[in-house]
Enzyme design. Structure first.
Site, PDB file in Angstrom:
ATOM      1  N   LYS A 182       0.948  -1.134   0.132  1.00  0.00           N
ATOM      2  CA  LYS A 182      -0.067   0.057   0.087  1.00  0.00           C
ATOM      3  C   LYS A 182       0.894   1.310  -0.049  1.00  0.00           C
ATOM      4  O   LYS A 182       1.917   1.178   0.617  1.00  0.00           O
ATOM      5  CB  LYS A 182      -0.866  -0.024   1.393  1.00  0.00           C
ATOM      6  N   SER A 199      -9.753  -0.724   7.160  1.00  0.00           N
ATOM      7  CA  SER A 199      -9.151  -0.284   5.803  1.00  0.00           C
ATOM      8  C   SER A 199      -8.555  -1.746   5.277  1.00  0.00           C
ATOM      9  O   SER A 199      -7.966  -1.590   4.367  1.00  0.00           O
ATOM     10  CB  SER A 199      -8.174   0.754   5.918  1.00  0.00           C
ATOM     11  N   SER A 250      -9.641   1.498   3.105  1.00  0.00           N
ATOM     12  CA  SER A 250      -8.732   2.463   2.212  1.00  0.00           C
ATOM     13  C   SER A 250      -7.819   1.551   1.399  1.00  0.00           C
ATOM     14  O   SER A 250      -7.355   2.121   0.543  1.00  0.00           O
ATOM     15  CB  SER A 250      -8.044   3.327   3.026  1.00  0.00           C
TER      16      SER A 250
END
Lengths: 95, 493
Positions: free
Chosen positions: B81, B180, B156
Site C-alpha cells: 500500500k 481499511s 482504504s
C-alpha cells in the site's frame, strides 16, 4: 445548526487551510451533519469512566541510550522542496 | 502462462519455485504482462517497480539454483500500500501533497519482506492518507472492484485488495485504522487480517490515527495470511508501541481442531441495518462452525452503536495532529509565489490535500480546540473505554466473536461519494476492533444475489492471532468461497 461559517473559518485557520466561499458552504453542512451524529455520545453518562488512549498496556518504554548512525544530511535534503547548503529554505519568518 | 498460475496462492507458488517447476524470473515477467493487460480496467497500482522486481527475481532464481538458504516469501510477488515507506520508491499516500516524495528508508515491514526474499512489484492505490472506505478519495485514480468494475473495491486498502483479487499480486500489505484492510478484503472476496495493535511495527507507515493504525495483510487464503503475519510480526525498537511478546508459530498448527470453541454472536451486528444477503451468508457460516463442533453463544456488545461517533473524533483528532507535518518545508509539495511563511503553509495544504482530508483535519482540530476538548475528545476517549470493556466482558464468555465485516457488499462508484456520514457508516462493523486494539480477520463466506463477495469477520482477544487464524482456517477448509475468482478479460487467460 451546531456550527456556522465563522466556526469553519476559525478551524480552517487553526488547520492552516484556506477555503473558498463555496468550500466553506460545503464544509459547514457536512461537518454540522457529522457533529449532529456525534451528539449521540451525550446519551451516555461517563462521569465515572476513565478515558483510554491506548488499549494495549504499554507504559514508558526505556532503552539503552547508544549512538546510532542517522540518515546522512544530503539524503535528508533530497526531498526538500527548496534548500540552500545544509538547510531547508523557507520564506522569511521574521518581518 | 495459464491463468491457473495467477490464481494459485503464495504458499502454492513457493512450492512450485522450490521444486523448480517454474522460475521467479519467468513468473515475474508474466505477472507484469498480466498487469499491463488487466490493470487499465482495475487501476490498483499507483506505481510499479518492474526493474527492481526483475532484479530480485533473478537473485532468487540464482539462490535456488545454488541451493542457498532462501526466505519465507522467496519469489512471491507482493504489493505494498502506498502509505508504507519503500526506500527509493515513491510513496504518495495517494495524496498530491506527497507526489514527489521518495522515502530514504524502508518501513520495518518492507525491510522484513526484503529479508524474506519477497518481490515487491508495486505500490497500491488508497483513499488519500487512508481516509476513506471506497478508494474513491485517491488523489490519482479510482480503483475498481474486479468482481464488477462499476463498483468500489472498498477502502482504504482498495488497491491492495483489488490487486490480490485480480491476480495482479499474490499478496499485499495494507493498513487498517477503522477497517481499511478487512472491509476491502470482504468487498473483493479475499482474506484481510488486522493484527493486534502493537503486534506489527508501524515504523515507516505514514501516520493517520496513531492509537488505531495497524499494518495488515491481504491474501488469497488464510494460510497465506499466517505466512505473511509470521514475516511482519514482532518487536521493533523504532516503534515503541510494538510489543515484546514472543511471536508464536502461526503456520504450524493452523489446522488445529476447533471442537468446543465458543463463538460469540453479538446481537448488535445482526440488525436490520445489515443487508439480508450478508446476514444470510454469515448465519450459514455459523452452521458450518456448529458442524465442526464449535458452540454458538449469544452475546451483547452494548456500546456498539457509539463506535462510529467515537472513531470519527479520535481518529480525526489524531490525524489533525499527524498531518500538521505537511507544511511544504522538508518534503512533499510546496506552493509557488508565497507572501510569507504562514501563507506558504496554508496554500501548500489547501492545494495539496483533497476534500476528505481537509474535512477530517478540520473536524479533528475542532474536537481538540479550546472549549470543545472535553465535550468531544475527552468524551470520546471515555466511551472508547466502554467499548473496550464490552469486548473484555464478552471474551470472558467466548473464545472469539463472529459478525459481518461490512454491512453491504461492494457499492457502486459514486453512490456514497457526496455523503461523508453515510460513507463513514461503511465501517460500522470493523471500527470497534480498532478502538479496542484487538485482532480481526475477514474471510470470504458467501456471495450476494448479484454475485458479489461477502466477508465474515472473526475477532479474538489481544495477541490471539494464532487462534484467530485457526478458527478462520477451519471454515475455509470446509468451504470453497475463497476459490471463486472474478472473471477478467485478458488474452493470457
Amino acid at each position: 445548526m451546531k456550527i456556522g461559517i465563522k466556526d469553519i473559518e476559525y478551524i480552517a485557520t487553526l488547520s492552516r487551510i484556506e477555503l473558498s466561499d463555496t468550500e466553506k458552504e460545503m464544509y459547514v453542512h457536512q461537518i454540522d451533519d457529522i457533529l449532529s451524529y456525534i451528539e449521540k455520545l451525550n446519551k451516555l453518562n461517563t462521569e465515572k469512566v476513565k478515558p483510554v488512549t491506548h488499549t494495549v498496556n504499554i507504559n514508558n518504554v526505556f532503552r539503552e541510550d547508544r549512538l546510532e548512525t542517522s540518515t546522512p544530511l544530503e539524503v535528508v535534503l533530497l526531498n526538500a522542496p527548496s534548500k540552500m547548503g545544509a538547510f531547508f529554505k523557507v520564506p522569511k519568518v521574521i518581518e | 502462462m495459464s491463468l491457473k498460475l495467477l490464481e494459485i496462492t503464495a504458499h502454492q507458488l513457493k512450492e512450485k519455485l522450490l521444486s523448480r517447476e517454474i522460475q521467479a524470473t519467468f513468473l515475474t515477467k508474466k505477472l507484469f504482462e498480466w498487469i499491463k493487460e488487466i490493470e487499465p480496467n482495475i487501476q490498483s497500482y499507483i506505481s510499479l517497480n518492474e526493474d527492481e522486481a526483475l532484479e530480485k527475481a533473478k537473485e532468487i532464481d540464482r539462490k535456488i539454483e545454488n541451493g542457498e538458504k532462501i526466505g519465507l516469501l522467496a519469489g512471491v510477488p507482493i504489493a505494498v500500500k502506498d502509505n508504507i515507506c519503500t526506500k527509493n520508491i515513491h510513496t504518495t499516500c495517494a495524496s498530491k501533497i506527497l507526489k514527489n516524495f521518495i522515502p530514504p528508508y524502508d518501513a520495518y515491514v518492507v525491510k522484513r519482506l526484503k529479508e524474506e526474499d519477497a518481490i515487491i512489484i508495486g505500490k497500491t492505490n488508497l483513499d488519500e492518507f487512508a481516509m476513506g472506505s471506497s478508494t474513491e478519495n485517491s488523489g490519482y485514480k479510482i480503483t475498481r472492484n474486479p468482481w464488477d468494475t462499476e463498483r468500489v473495491p472498498g477502502g482504504s486498502s482498495g488497491g491492495s485488495s483489488a490487486a490480490v483479487a485480480a491476480g495482479l499480486a499474490y499478496m499485499a500489505l495494507g493498513s487498517d485504522t477503522g477497517g481499511s484492510v478487512r472491509q476491502p478484503a470482504a468487498l473483493c472476496g479475499i482474506v484481510g487480517l488486522k493484527p493486534t495493535y502493537g503486534r506489527v511495527s508501524r515504523y515507516g507507515l505514514v501516520a493517520f490515527g496513531s492509537s488505531l493504525d495497524q499494518i495488515g495483510t491481504l491474501t488469497k487464503d488464510v494460510r497465506d495470511a499466517a505466512v505473511l503475519l509470521q514475516v511482519i510480526a514482532g518487536k521493533d525498537s523504532y516503534d515503541s508501541t510494538s510489543v515484546q511478546i514472543p511471536v508464536p508459530d502461526y503456520i504450524n498448527g493452523i489446522d488445529a481442531s476447533i471442537q468446543g470453541v465458543k463463538i460469540g454472536i453479538p446481537q448488535e451486528y445482526f440488525t436490520n441495518g445489515i443487508n439480508t444477503d450478508v446476514l444470510d451468508s454469515v448465519k450459514n457460516a455459523l452452521k458450518v462452525y456448529e458442524r465442526l463442533g464449535a458452540k454458538i453463544v449469544d452475546i451483547s456488545l452494548p456500546h456498539t452503536e457509539y463506535a462510529v461517533a467515537v472513531y470519527y473524533i479520535v481518529a480525526n483528532a489524531e490525524a489533525s495532529s499527524n498531518l500538521a507535518r505537511y507544511d511544504g518545508v522538508k518534503y512533499g509539495y510546496r506552493t509557488n509565489d508565497v507572501r510569507g511563511i504562514i501563507d506558504m503553509y496554508s496554500r501548500t495544504r489547501s492545494e495539496g490535500f483533497g476534500n476528505e482530508v481537509k474535512r477530517r483535519i478540520m473536524l479533528g482540530n475542532y474536537a481538540l480546540s479550546s472549549g470543545y476538548y472535553d465535550a468531544y475528545y475527552l468524551k470520546a476517549s471515555k466511551v472508547r473505554n466502554l467499548i473496550k470493556n464490552d469486548f473484555d466482558a464478552a471474551f470472558e464468555k467466548v473464545d472469539c466473536i463472529v459478525c459481518p465485516t461490512s454491512p453491504v457488499p461492494a457499492f457502486k462508484i459514486g453512490e456514497r461519494a457526496n455523503n461523508p456520514l453515510e460513507m463513514y457508516l461503511s465501517d460500522i462493523c470493523t471500527i470497534p476492533a480498532n478502538l479496542a486494539g484487538i485482532p480481526g480477520i475477514s474471510i470470504p463466506c458467501g456471495f450476494s444475489k448479484e454475485g458479489l463477495p461477502i466477508g465474515m469477520q472473526i475477532l479474538t482477544r489481544h495477541f490471539e492471532e494464532k487462534k484467530l487464524l485457526q478458527i478462520a482456517y477451519a471454515f475455509e477448509r470446509e468451504t470453497d468461497f475463497h476459490l471463486k475468482k472474478p472473471v477478467l478479460k485478458g488474452s493470457i487467460a
